[in-house]
Design a protein around this motif. Structure first.
Motif, PDB file in Angstrom:
ATOM      1  N   PHE A 199      -7.919  36.216  -9.766  1.00 19.89           N
ATOM      2  CA  PHE A 199      -6.946  37.141 -10.344  1.00 19.89           C
ATOM      3  C   PHE A 199      -7.193  38.530  -9.758  1.00 19.89           C
ATOM      4  O   PHE A 199      -7.764  39.411 -10.399  1.00 19.89           O
ATOM      5  CB  PHE A 199      -7.069  37.153 -11.871  1.00 19.89           C
ATOM      6  CG  PHE A 199      -6.387  35.992 -12.551  1.00 19.89           C
ATOM      7  CD1 PHE A 199      -5.421  36.204 -13.523  1.00 19.89           C
ATOM      8  CD2 PHE A 199      -6.700  34.682 -12.215  1.00 19.89           C
ATOM      9  CE1 PHE A 199      -4.782  35.139 -14.150  1.00 19.89           C
ATOM     10  CE2 PHE A 199      -6.082  33.612 -12.831  1.00 19.89           C
ATOM     11  CZ  PHE A 199      -5.113  33.836 -13.801  1.00 19.89           C
ATOM     12  N   VAL A 200      -6.769  38.688  -8.507  1.00 23.94           N
ATOM     13  CA  VAL A 200      -6.948  39.948  -7.791  1.00 23.94           C
ATOM     14  C   VAL A 200      -5.608  40.367  -7.201  1.00 23.94           C
ATOM     15  O   VAL A 200      -4.663  39.579  -7.134  1.00 23.94           O
ATOM     16  CB  VAL A 200      -8.007  39.818  -6.675  1.00 23.94           C
ATOM     17  CG1 VAL A 200      -9.387  39.552  -7.267  1.00 23.94           C
ATOM     18  CG2 VAL A 200      -7.633  38.711  -5.687  1.00 23.94           C
ATOM     19  N   PRO A 205      -1.234  37.293  -9.321  1.00 24.79           N
ATOM     20  CA  PRO A 205      -0.898  36.271 -10.325  1.00 24.79           C
ATOM     21  C   PRO A 205       0.189  36.728 -11.293  1.00 24.79           C
ATOM     22  O   PRO A 205       0.942  35.903 -11.822  1.00 24.79           O
ATOM     23  CB  PRO A 205      -2.230  36.026 -11.038  1.00 24.79           C
ATOM     24  CG  PRO A 205      -3.040  37.266 -10.795  1.00 24.79           C
ATOM     25  CD  PRO A 205      -2.648  37.733  -9.431  1.00 24.79           C
ATOM     26  N   HIS A 206       0.302  38.039 -11.500  1.00 27.80           N
ATOM     27  CA  HIS A 206       1.333  38.546 -12.418  1.00 27.80           C
ATOM     28  C   HIS A 206       2.740  38.247 -11.897  1.00 27.80           C
ATOM     29  O   HIS A 206       3.673  38.054 -12.688  1.00 27.80           O
ATOM     30  CB  HIS A 206       1.152  40.050 -12.638  1.00 27.80           C
ATOM     31  CG  HIS A 206       1.312  40.880 -11.408  1.00 27.80           C
ATOM     32  ND1 HIS A 206       0.403  40.865 -10.374  1.00 27.80           N
ATOM     33  CD2 HIS A 206       2.297  41.748 -11.032  1.00 27.80           C
ATOM     34  CE1 HIS A 206       0.802  41.682  -9.419  1.00 27.80           C
ATOM     35  NE2 HIS A 206       1.949  42.230  -9.791  1.00 27.80           N
ATOM     36  N   LEU A 207       2.890  38.171 -10.566  1.00 28.35           N
ATOM     37  CA  LEU A 207       4.206  37.870 -10.005  1.00 28.35           C
ATOM     38  C   LEU A 207       4.542  36.384 -10.152  1.00 28.35           C
ATOM     39  O   LEU A 207       5.711  36.019 -10.322  1.00 28.35           O
ATOM     40  CB  LEU A 207       4.271  38.305  -8.543  1.00 28.35           C
ATOM     41  CG  LEU A 207       4.165  39.820  -8.317  1.00 28.35           C
ATOM     42  CD1 LEU A 207       4.233  40.158  -6.836  1.00 28.35           C
ATOM     43  CD2 LEU A 207       5.260  40.563  -9.078  1.00 28.35           C
ATOM     44  N   SER A 208       3.524  35.537 -10.110  1.00 26.16           N
ATOM     45  CA  SER A 208       3.757  34.114 -10.396  1.00 26.16           C
ATOM     46  C   SER A 208       4.196  33.944 -11.849  1.00 26.16           C
ATOM     47  O   SER A 208       5.064  33.119 -12.162  1.00 26.16           O
ATOM     48  CB  SER A 208       2.485  33.302 -10.134  1.00 26.16           C
ATOM     49  OG  SER A 208       2.163  33.290  -8.760  1.00 26.16           O
ATOM     50  N   LEU A 224       3.277  26.211 -16.996  1.00 25.41           N
ATOM     51  CA  LEU A 224       2.509  26.807 -15.897  1.00 25.41           C
ATOM     52  C   LEU A 224       1.036  26.852 -16.276  1.00 25.41           C
ATOM     53  O   LEU A 224       0.681  27.264 -17.381  1.00 25.41           O
ATOM     54  CB  LEU A 224       3.003  28.227 -15.597  1.00 25.41           C
ATOM     55  CG  LEU A 224       2.185  29.042 -14.578  1.00 25.41           C
ATOM     56  CD1 LEU A 224       2.255  28.416 -13.186  1.00 25.41           C
ATOM     57  CD2 LEU A 224       2.665  30.496 -14.534  1.00 25.41           C
ATOM     58  N   GLU A 225       0.177  26.426 -15.347  1.00 17.68           N
ATOM     59  CA  GLU A 225      -1.268  26.552 -15.522  1.00 17.68           C
ATOM     60  C   GLU A 225      -1.826  27.375 -14.367  1.00 17.68           C
ATOM     61  O   GLU A 225      -1.484  27.132 -13.202  1.00 17.68           O
ATOM     62  CB  GLU A 225      -1.944  25.172 -15.539  1.00 17.68           C
ATOM     63  CG  GLU A 225      -1.555  24.317 -16.731  1.00 17.68           C
ATOM     64  CD  GLU A 225      -2.332  23.003 -16.781  1.00 17.68           C
ATOM     65  OE1 GLU A 225      -3.317  22.862 -16.007  1.00 17.68           O
ATOM     66  OE2 GLU A 225      -1.958  22.126 -17.580  1.00 17.68           O
ATOM     67  N   LEU A 226      -2.672  28.344 -14.692  1.00 17.85           N
ATOM     68  CA  LEU A 226      -3.328  29.163 -13.676  1.00 17.85           C
ATOM     69  C   LEU A 226      -4.835  29.031 -13.838  1.00 17.85           C
ATOM     70  O   LEU A 226      -5.362  29.175 -14.945  1.00 17.85           O
ATOM     71  CB  LEU A 226      -2.910  30.629 -13.803  1.00 17.85           C
ATOM     72  CG  LEU A 226      -1.426  30.942 -13.553  1.00 17.85           C
ATOM     73  CD1 LEU A 226      -1.146  32.421 -13.810  1.00 17.85           C
ATOM     74  CD2 LEU A 226      -1.018  30.565 -12.133  1.00 17.85           C
ATOM     75  N   ILE A 227      -5.517  28.754 -12.731  1.00 20.41           N
ATOM     76  CA  ILE A 227      -6.969  28.577 -12.743  1.00 20.41           C
ATOM     77  C   ILE A 227      -7.606  29.685 -11.912  1.00 20.41           C
ATOM     78  O   ILE A 227      -7.230  29.898 -10.758  1.00 20.41           O
ATOM     79  CB  ILE A 227      -7.366  27.204 -12.168  1.00 20.41           C
ATOM     80  CG1 ILE A 227      -6.678  26.078 -12.954  1.00 20.41           C
ATOM     81  CG2 ILE A 227      -8.884  27.027 -12.203  1.00 20.41           C
ATOM     82  CD1 ILE A 227      -6.883  24.697 -12.350  1.00 20.41           C
ATOM     83  N   GLY A 228      -8.560  30.379 -12.502  1.00 18.04           N
ATOM     84  CA  GLY A 228      -9.247  31.447 -11.788  1.00 18.04           C
ATOM     85  C   GLY A 228      -9.563  32.604 -12.711  1.00 18.04           C
ATOM     86  O   GLY A 228      -9.106  32.657 -13.857  1.00 18.04           O
ATOM     87  N   GLY A 229     -10.337  33.532 -12.212  1.00 18.26           N
ATOM     88  CA  GLY A 229     -10.684  34.719 -12.982  1.00 18.26           C
ATOM     89  C   GLY A 229     -10.749  35.923 -12.069  1.00 18.26           C
ATOM     90  O   GLY A 229     -10.670  35.799 -10.851  1.00 18.26           O
ATOM     91  N   ASN A 235      -5.053  41.608 -17.781  1.00 11.26           N
ATOM     92  CA  ASN A 235      -3.691  42.132 -17.616  1.00 11.26           C
ATOM     93  C   ASN A 235      -2.666  41.005 -17.679  1.00 11.26           C
ATOM     94  O   ASN A 235      -1.594  41.148 -18.283  1.00 11.26           O
ATOM     95  CB  ASN A 235      -3.557  42.857 -16.274  1.00 11.26           C
ATOM     96  CG  ASN A 235      -4.337  44.155 -16.229  1.00 11.26           C
ATOM     97  OD1 ASN A 235      -5.070  44.462 -17.160  1.00 11.26           O
ATOM     98  ND2 ASN A 235      -4.185  44.913 -15.173  1.00 11.26           N
ATOM     99  N   CYS A 236      -3.000  39.889 -17.028  1.00 12.26           N
ATOM    100  CA  CYS A 236      -2.089  38.741 -17.023  1.00 12.26           C
ATOM    101  C   CYS A 236      -1.980  38.123 -18.415  1.00 12.26           C
ATOM    102  O   CYS A 236      -0.902  37.688 -18.831  1.00 12.26           O
ATOM    103  CB  CYS A 236      -2.557  37.703 -16.004  1.00 12.26           C
ATOM    104  SG  CYS A 236      -2.290  38.212 -14.291  1.00 12.26           S
ATOM    105  N   LYS A 237      -3.088  38.099 -19.111  1.00 10.80           N
ATOM    106  CA  LYS A 237      -3.085  37.578 -20.482  1.00 10.80           C
ATOM    107  C   LYS A 237      -2.167  38.420 -21.364  1.00 10.80           C
ATOM    108  O   LYS A 237      -1.400  37.890 -22.186  1.00 10.80           O
ATOM    109  CB  LYS A 237      -4.519  37.593 -21.026  1.00 10.80           C
ATOM    110  CG  LYS A 237      -4.728  36.765 -22.271  1.00 10.80           C
ATOM    111  CD  LYS A 237      -6.216  36.683 -22.610  1.00 10.80           C
ATOM    112  CE  LYS A 237      -6.435  35.818 -23.843  1.00 10.80           C
ATOM    113  NZ  LYS A 237      -7.883  35.733 -24.178  1.00 10.80           N
ATOM    114  N   GLU A 238      -2.221  39.734 -21.180  1.00 15.56           N
ATOM    115  CA  GLU A 238      -1.367  40.643 -21.945  1.00 15.56           C
ATOM    116  C   GLU A 238       0.100  40.468 -21.557  1.00 15.56           C
ATOM    117  O   GLU A 238       0.993  40.500 -22.416  1.00 15.56           O
ATOM    118  CB  GLU A 238      -1.815  42.087 -21.693  1.00 15.56           C
ATOM    119  CG  GLU A 238      -1.107  43.127 -22.544  1.00 15.56           C
ATOM    120  CD  GLU A 238      -1.439  43.027 -24.022  1.00 15.56           C
ATOM    121  OE1 GLU A 238      -0.636  43.525 -24.841  1.00 15.56           O
ATOM    122  OE2 GLU A 238      -2.491  42.440 -24.370  1.00 15.56           O
ATOM    123  N   LEU A 239       0.360  40.276 -20.258  1.00  9.97           N
ATOM    124  CA  LEU A 239       1.733  40.061 -19.789  1.00  9.97           C
ATOM    125  C   LEU A 239       2.323  38.798 -20.409  1.00  9.97           C
ATOM    126  O   LEU A 239       3.482  38.791 -20.852  1.00  9.97           O
ATOM    127  CB  LEU A 239       1.743  39.958 -18.260  1.00  9.97           C
ATOM    128  CG  LEU A 239       3.087  39.625 -17.605  1.00  9.97           C
ATOM    129  CD1 LEU A 239       4.131  40.703 -17.911  1.00  9.97           C
ATOM    130  CD2 LEU A 239       2.919  39.453 -16.097  1.00  9.97           C
TER     131      LEU A 239
END
Length: 374
Positions: A199-200, A205-208, A224-229, A235-239
């Motif tokens: 998540f950089v 990832p925010h655009l996905s 949708l599933e996203l794997i990574g940190g 930020n993505c969690k908040e989005l």
């Protein structure tokens, strides 16, 4: 017997599967490893040596290295002697350094022992670090001592050449994929989209997530599933919360490679919206794209750097312009509504990966460069 030493910052870094692949496959049972960080769990059955790099702000040793070798990173005298003894004990004839700065760090020892040096540039080491004057200077010094540099794509070759490496010394050898380790005969969840990566900024990832928001309005059953940190995880969690998508998007965090393979095996589409970061950082080849293709997933990603050399647009997936998440959403929707096209693209991707990126073929190419070519 010709023995290979692979030197890498950390052989255990989860995202750098290509490093462990190089260790296993380039020269099986004839490889030793030198590394700086990590527990060394991935090399516990291989002769290995862990050393410390000196990151002190100033020392005369660092100044000496900067003046005469172009790079201020220091392996102190004790560790330098340990490496020399380790190389001599195992009769090392060639060294393969993962990443440009590692090559700079080990080049002095290689010259002292008259060892062949091959350096693998991968991304950040050229696109970001290469913007710094002292690093470019170090790469020019490296250029005079390295035998060969390898990188993952023709596009990236031009970038590596721009930071101080002679164009004729650079060979394009992409990362390989161990196809047999990926399951592609599992029953797919026809509406599951997956993304894998840190998540950089450059992976955006925010655009996905924004693309998926459009998708789920058209196809409510999509997931949708996203794997990574990484830095953008919160930020993505908040989005996701702000878009009311908590029930439709799962953030798995950092997971093992085994877990990644399992989730790829049941998904239907792979997404990655890579962009050029503000500091210039970019991808090189896109190893995660290959893993998706090995799992028979069509890839929807961006026309980013060397990705067009990995993904055959409209054959194994789709390439959209960077930051155009709306077009990405359109491509995903089209595939979800056209299952035959989705399946055909997945099959095409697998064949393309098998033909061009099979790991043992790639390892043989590297073996030839290291041991046979000048």
């Amino acid at each position: 017997m010709k023995l290979l030493a692979i030197i890498t910052p950390n052989p255990d870094t989860p995202a750098e599967t290509f490093v462990r692949q190089h260790i296993r496959l380039i020269s099986p049972k004839k490889t030793v490893v030198v590394y700086f960080e990590g527990d060394g769990l991935s090399v516990k059955n291989i002769p290995s040596l862990k050393i410390n790099r000196n990151f002190k702000k100033f020392s005369f040793e660092k100044l000496y290295n900067l003046i005469f070798w172009g790079y201020s990173g220091v392996i102190d005298k004790k560790n330098e002697l340990n490496i020399i003894n380790f190389f001599c004990e195992h009769k090392v004839s060639s060294v393969f350094a993962e990443f440009g700065p590692t090559g700079c760090l080990i080049s002095k020892i290689c010259k002292k022992l008259n060892l062949k040096l091959v350096v693998n540039f991968h991304g950040h080491d050229a696109t970001v670090m290469g913007k710094r004057y002292l690093i470019r200077r170090a790469y020019r010094f490296l250029n005079s001592n390295v035998n060969t540099v390898v990188c993952g794509s023709m596009h990236f070759k031009k970038i590596v050449a721009s930071v101080g490496i002679s164009f004729e010394k650079i060979k394009v050898v992409p990362c390989g994929i161990e196809l047999e380790s990926f399951k592609n005969d599992q029953k797919k969840n026809s509406n599951l989209i997956i993304g894998v990566g840190r998540f950089v900024e450059k992976k955006a990832p925010h655009l996905s997530i924004k693309a998926f928001d459009i998708v789920q309005k058209k196809i409510p059953e999509a997931k949708l599933e996203l794997i990574g940190g990484g830095k953008l995880y919160d930020n993505c969690k908040e989005l996701i919360k702000n878009l009311y998508l908590e029930e439709k998007i799962t953030l798995h965090g950092v997971k093992t490679h085994k877990f990644v393979k399992e989730r790829l095996s049941v998904a239907s589409i792979f997404v990655q919206h890579s962009i050029t970061a503000k500091n210039g950082d970019t991808e090189s080849q896109g190893v995660s794209l290959l893993e998706a293709m090995a799992s028979k997933l069509p890839v929807v990603t961006t026309d980013h750097n060397g990705f067009k050399e990995t993904v055959a647009n409209e054959t194994t997936g789709y390439l959209v312009e960077e930051n155009d998440y709306k077009e990405m959403a359109k491509k995903i929707i089209y595939l979800l509504l056209n299952k035959n096209k989705l399946k055909t693209m997945g099959e095409n991707g697998y064949r393309y990966a098998k033909s061009n990126y099979e790991s043992r073929k790639i390892a043989k190419r590297l073996n030839k460069i290291i041991f046979e070519e000048g």
